[in-house]
Design a protein around this motif. Structure first.
Motif, mmCIF file in Angstrom:
data_model
loop_
_atom_site.group_PDB
_atom_site.id
_atom_site.type_symbol
_atom_site.label_atom_id
_atom_site.label_comp_id
_atom_site.label_asym_id
_atom_site.label_seq_id
_atom_site.Cartn_x
_atom_site.Cartn_y
_atom_site.Cartn_z
ATOM 1 N N SER B 32 40.142 26.159 44.614
ATOM 2 C CA SER B 32 41.183 26.447 45.593
ATOM 3 C C SER B 32 40.693 27.648 46.385
ATOM 4 C CB SER B 32 42.513 26.784 44.909
ATOM 5 O OG SER B 32 43.008 25.668 44.200
ATOM 6 N N PHE B 34 41.449 30.452 49.675
ATOM 7 C CA PHE B 34 42.494 31.114 50.438
ATOM 8 C C PHE B 34 41.861 32.083 51.447
ATOM 9 C CE2 PHE B 34 45.746 29.969 47.279
ATOM 10 C CZ PHE B 34 45.008 29.865 46.119
ATOM 11 N N LEU B 46 49.175 36.007 52.922
ATOM 12 C CA LEU B 46 48.446 34.752 52.860
ATOM 13 C C LEU B 46 48.438 34.091 54.235
ATOM 14 C CD1 LEU B 46 47.041 32.593 51.062
ATOM 15 C CD2 LEU B 46 49.302 31.552 50.774
ATOM 16 N N LYS B 49 45.714 28.179 52.826
ATOM 17 C CA LYS B 49 45.103 27.821 51.546
ATOM 18 C C LYS B 49 44.574 26.393 51.588
ATOM 19 C CE LYS B 49 49.637 26.443 49.717
ATOM 20 N NZ LYS B 49 50.704 26.740 48.750
ATOM 21 N N THR B 51 43.731 23.290 49.025
ATOM 22 C CA THR B 51 43.984 22.870 47.646
ATOM 23 C C THR B 51 43.636 21.407 47.446
ATOM 24 O OG1 THR B 51 46.259 22.413 48.263
ATOM 25 C CG2 THR B 51 45.802 24.580 47.315
ATOM 26 N N SER B 94 39.750 30.539 43.819
ATOM 27 C CA SER B 94 40.371 30.448 42.498
ATOM 28 C C SER B 94 39.985 29.101 41.915
ATOM 29 C CB SER B 94 41.886 30.542 42.606
ATOM 30 O OG SER B 94 42.491 30.281 41.359
ATOM 31 N N TYR B 98 42.653 28.308 36.055
ATOM 32 C CA TYR B 98 42.444 29.719 35.776
ATOM 33 C C TYR B 98 43.296 30.548 36.729
ATOM 34 C CZ TYR B 98 38.516 28.279 32.916
ATOM 35 O OH TYR B 98 37.739 27.696 31.960
ATOM 36 N N ASN B 99 43.683 31.723 36.288
ATOM 37 C CA ASN B 99 44.581 32.540 37.089
ATOM 38 C C ASN B 99 43.867 33.565 37.957
ATOM 39 O OD1 ASN B 99 47.082 31.438 36.093
ATOM 40 N ND2 ASN B 99 46.562 32.396 34.152
ATOM 41 N N LYS B 100 42.618 33.757 37.738
ATOM 42 C CA LYS B 100 41.917 34.836 38.413
ATOM 43 C C LYS B 100 41.585 34.475 39.848
ATOM 44 C CE LYS B 100 37.928 37.860 37.705
ATOM 45 N NZ LYS B 100 36.823 38.213 36.778
ATOM 46 N N LEU B 101 41.854 35.404 40.758
ATOM 47 C CA LEU B 101 41.413 35.283 42.143
ATOM 48 C C LEU B 101 40.166 36.143 42.316
ATOM 49 C CD1 LEU B 101 44.697 35.564 44.259
ATOM 50 C CD2 LEU B 101 43.498 33.497 43.526
ATOM 51 N N PHE B 103 37.852 37.825 45.117
ATOM 52 C CA PHE B 103 37.893 38.210 46.520
ATOM 53 C C PHE B 103 36.492 38.416 47.070
ATOM 54 C CE2 PHE B 103 42.295 39.239 47.785
ATOM 55 C CZ PHE B 103 42.936 38.985 46.593
ATOM 56 N N GLY B 104 36.317 37.998 48.331
ATOM 57 C CA GLY B 104 35.121 38.378 49.042
ATOM 58 C C GLY B 104 35.192 39.835 49.450
#
Lengths: 116, 113
Positions: B32, B34, B46, B49, B51, B94, B98-101, B103-104
């Motif tokens: 996913s 964003f 946001l 996104k 998905t 993401s 899994y819950n972790k995002l 980031f760039g």
């Protein structure tokens, strides 16, 4: 969507002291997270705040330095302990809504911390 | 492992000209993706996104992004820049389940009159 508020919005603290940051969400969220954004940098996940149990910390972050509480589905706190100037950052909390998939997270406005 | 690379740390455009912010991702699984925007002294918002429903994703404020699996890219575009678009933009990945995002590093967009 969700509206997330944080207190304080900013603070200036002395070395060696601790600061507790509060995060309040207007909706029940399944997950809450704490991020750090160091000056001029991107966001790094500190930990996942779990309701009723110990937070799950990412590599490089420890509970003694960043204790986290989450007493219910809409509130969490992050404490930055024994602060040093290297802790000067923006701290953001986020939440993931129940029923919203794909890990879409809503962010609070952040707490800008300066440590002298 | 998952990662995100934003190819430009700074982008400068004139008002009314197109915007292109480039993002490449790495993921072992179906990701996913964003785009978030951060205005000065404001929180993260946001923009859009991806998905896996449609490869061309439309977001708020006229922004859109196209997911290209063959190129592992998710570039953000806008046909005509506005002064209010000046901000920091983050591409985020993401992994499903899994819950972790992740980031760039961010791209700072400047818009000149």
């Amino acid at each position: 969507s969700a509206v997330i508020s944080q207190k304080p919005s900013r603070d200036i603290c002395q070395r060696g002291t601790s600061l507790t940051i509060q995060c309040q969400v207007d909706s029940q969220v399944t997950m809450m997270f704490w991020y750090r954004q160091q000056p001029g940098q991107s966001l790094t996940l500190i930990a996942t705040a779990n309701q009723g149990s110990e937070a799950t910390y990412e590599s490089g972050f420890v509970i003694d330095k960043f204790p986290i509480s989450r007493p219910n589905l809409t509130f969490s706190t992050l404490t930055v302990s024994n602060m040093s100037p290297e802790d000067s950052s923006i701290y953001l909390c986020s939440g993931r809504l129940a029923g919203v998939g794909f890990n879409e997270q809503f962010f609070g406005p952040g707490t800008r911390l300066t440590v002298l | 492992a998952q990662s995100v690379t934003q190819l430009d740390s700074h982008v400068s455009v004139s008002e009314g000209t197109p915007v292109l912010l480039r993002c490449n991702y790495s993921s072992s699984y179906s990701p996913s993706l964003f785009w978030y925007v951060q205005h000065p002294n404001k929180g993260l918002q946001l923009l859009l996104k991806y998905t896996s429903a449609a490869t061309l994703v439309k977001g708020i404020n006229g922004f859109e992004a196209e997911f290209k699996k063959s190129e592992t890219s998710f570039h953000l575009t806008k046909p005509s820049a506005h002064m209010s678009d000046a901000a920091e933009y983050f591409c985020v990945v993401s992994v499903s389940g899994y819950n972790k995002l992740i980031f760039g590093a961010g791209t700072r967009l400047a818009v000149h009159p």
